[in-house]
Design a protein around this motif. Structure first.
Motif, PDB file in Angstrom:
ATOM      1  N   LEU A   9       0.834  -1.207   0.000  1.00 21.28           N
ATOM      2  CA  LEU A   9       0.000   0.000   0.000  1.00 21.28           C
ATOM      3  C   LEU A   9       0.869   1.257   0.000  1.00 21.28           C
ATOM      4  O   LEU A   9       0.581   2.230  -0.711  1.00 21.28           O
ATOM      5  CB  LEU A   9      -0.907  -0.031   1.228  1.00 21.28           C
ATOM      6  N   GLY A  10       1.946   1.237   0.793  1.00 24.03           N
ATOM      7  CA  GLY A  10       2.844   2.386   0.832  1.00 24.03           C
ATOM      8  C   GLY A  10       3.516   2.644  -0.501  1.00 24.03           C
ATOM      9  O   GLY A  10       3.609   3.789  -0.961  1.00 24.03           O
ATOM     10  N   GLU A  11       4.016   1.586  -1.149  1.00 28.57           N
ATOM     11  CA  GLU A  11       4.656   1.756  -2.462  1.00 28.57           C
ATOM     12  C   GLU A  11       3.649   2.232  -3.504  1.00 28.57           C
ATOM     13  O   GLU A  11       3.978   3.002  -4.397  1.00 28.57           O
ATOM     14  CB  GLU A  11       5.301   0.447  -2.912  1.00 28.57           C
ATOM     15  N   TRP A  12       2.399   1.762  -3.382  1.00 24.94           N
ATOM     16  CA  TRP A  12       1.364   2.189  -4.319  1.00 24.94           C
ATOM     17  C   TRP A  12       1.045   3.669  -4.157  1.00 24.94           C
ATOM     18  O   TRP A  12       0.946   4.411  -5.140  1.00 24.94           O
ATOM     19  CB  TRP A  12       0.112   1.340  -4.095  1.00 24.94           C
ATOM     20  N   LEU A  42      10.847   3.076  -1.589  1.00 25.25           N
ATOM     21  CA  LEU A  42      10.762   3.749  -0.289  1.00 25.25           C
ATOM     22  C   LEU A  42      11.830   3.327   0.708  1.00 25.25           C
ATOM     23  O   LEU A  42      11.956   3.948   1.764  1.00 25.25           O
ATOM     24  CB  LEU A  42       9.376   3.527   0.323  1.00 25.25           C
ATOM     25  N   GLY A  43      12.580   2.282   0.419  1.00 24.03           N
ATOM     26  CA  GLY A  43      13.651   1.865   1.318  1.00 24.03           C
ATOM     27  C   GLY A  43      13.138   1.543   2.702  1.00 24.03           C
ATOM     28  O   GLY A  43      12.081   0.929   2.876  1.00 24.03           O
ATOM     29  N   ASP A  44      13.873   1.983   3.722  1.00 28.01           N
ATOM     30  CA  ASP A  44      13.497   1.677   5.104  1.00 28.01           C
ATOM     31  C   ASP A  44      12.222   2.386   5.556  1.00 28.01           C
ATOM     32  O   ASP A  44      11.668   2.044   6.604  1.00 28.01           O
ATOM     33  CB  ASP A  44      14.646   2.057   6.053  1.00 28.01           C
ATOM     34  N   ASP A  45      11.753   3.350   4.766  1.00 24.77           N
ATOM     35  CA  ASP A  45      10.520   4.056   5.134  1.00 24.77           C
ATOM     36  C   ASP A  45       9.259   3.343   4.666  1.00 24.77           C
ATOM     37  O   ASP A  45       8.152   3.802   4.943  1.00 24.77           O
ATOM     38  CB  ASP A  45      10.531   5.479   4.551  1.00 24.77           C
TER      39      ASP A  45
END
Length: 314
Positions: A113-116, A291-294
């Motif tokens: 969801l975050g990457e989207w 997003l890496g570690d975030d």
């Protein structure tokens, strides 16, 4: 208005105060130390939230990404082996303390969801996300909606079975899962197996070898390591071809520590996936996560933003 986002991992707890547009306004991190028990970990989660909380602006909601299986409707972590948790009502505990809505979702689903919303998947309404690390987790977005399944147990993509008869035992207890064939843990296991067969491995202490060690050796041209990484890429490609056929996404996103390996590994995955696509109509880009570690905290933010309006409508 702000949101609090929490990424609960087996090693670290990350918390962030986030703006609605995804900007991270404050951060905190603390070791998880699950061996100290459930109450100690919950106390650390609360402490991390308090470290980023401010009374200067209202907090709309708290989102938490946690290892599962868990029930996203109740916010109960049903079982989390890396934490030693069973039936922990995490959402209720945080609601009681902070008096704001709290939503708990599967960490891999939330990463998707975050990457989207904030990362490599922006602009796509249909995508599949895989995190390839100690294990393999997954998340699916279809028609702009996170696929969670009837009980929040959907998109366990690491547990599709690719070698049912002869495959290695997976941490889930089954045989031949993608996770048992291509995760960081699987790569390290294959390195130890090569040493046990008497192959000329480049590691002085095979018992302590990691996936990063194998990837580095393969990058330097070691033939044993190259075979191991090729095998992992093969199974990832086979799995991705299956996901193309099942979900018909417009994008595949790969994250996790194993994907920090060089571009040659990603190219191998792409090639194996293309070779197994039913037709070229299924083939879509396969890209690295952005997003890496975030990814954990931004996924938790996106999840809270998704769930909050639904909770108000009830």
């Amino acid at each position: 208005m702000a949101y609090i986002a929490v990424d609960l991992g087996g090693t670290n707890i990350r918390a962030a105060r986030c703006a609605e547009d995804g900007r991270i306004l404050a951060r905190a991190q603390t070791p998880t130390r699950p061996e100290e028990g459930v109450e100690a970990v919950i106390a650390r989660i609360i402490g991390a939230i308090e470290a980023v909380w401010t009374d200067e602006e209202p907090v709309e909601a708290i989102g938490v990404g946690a290892p599962g299986p868990l029930d996203p409707q109740t916010g109960v972590v049903l079982t989390a082996p890396n934490l030693g948790w069973e039936n922990v009502p995490l959402a209720d505990r945080l609601r009681e303390r902070f008096r704001v809505p709290c939503f708990v979702g599967n960490d891999a689903n939330l990463a998707a969801l975050g990457e989207w919303k904030y990362g490599a998947g922006r602009g796509h309404e249909h995508l599949v996300y895989l995190t390839i690390s100690t294990g393999i987790g997954g998340g699916v977005i279809t028609h702009g909606v996170l696929l969670e399944g009837a009980h929040g147990l959907g998109a366990e993509l690491g547990h599709i079975v690719l070698e049912a008869r002869e495959g290695p035992r997976c941490g889930c207890g089954r045989t031949g899962c993608l996770e048992a064939l291509a995760s960081g843990t699987a790569i390290a296991r294959m390195a130890r197996e090569a040493w046990a067969r008497g192959e000329p491995v480049p590691w002085p202490d095979p018992s302590a070898v990691t996936a990063a060690d194998v990837a580095e050796a393969a990058t330097q041209g070691d033939p044993v390591a190259a075979v191991i990484m090729d095998r992992a890429a093969f199974y990832l490609g086979v799995g991705i071809a299956s996901f193309w056929h099942i979900f018909n996404p417009t994008l595949i996103i790969l994250g996790g520590g194993v994907m920090k390996t060089g571009d040659w590994f990603l190219e191998k995955i792409r090639a194996y996936a293309r070779d197994r696509a039913m037709t070229s109509d299924y083939i879509t880009p396969i890209v690295r996560a952005a997003l890496g570690d975030d990814v954990g905290v931004l996924g938790a933010l996106a999840y809270a933003q998704m769930r909050l309006p639904l909770s108000k409508a009830l």
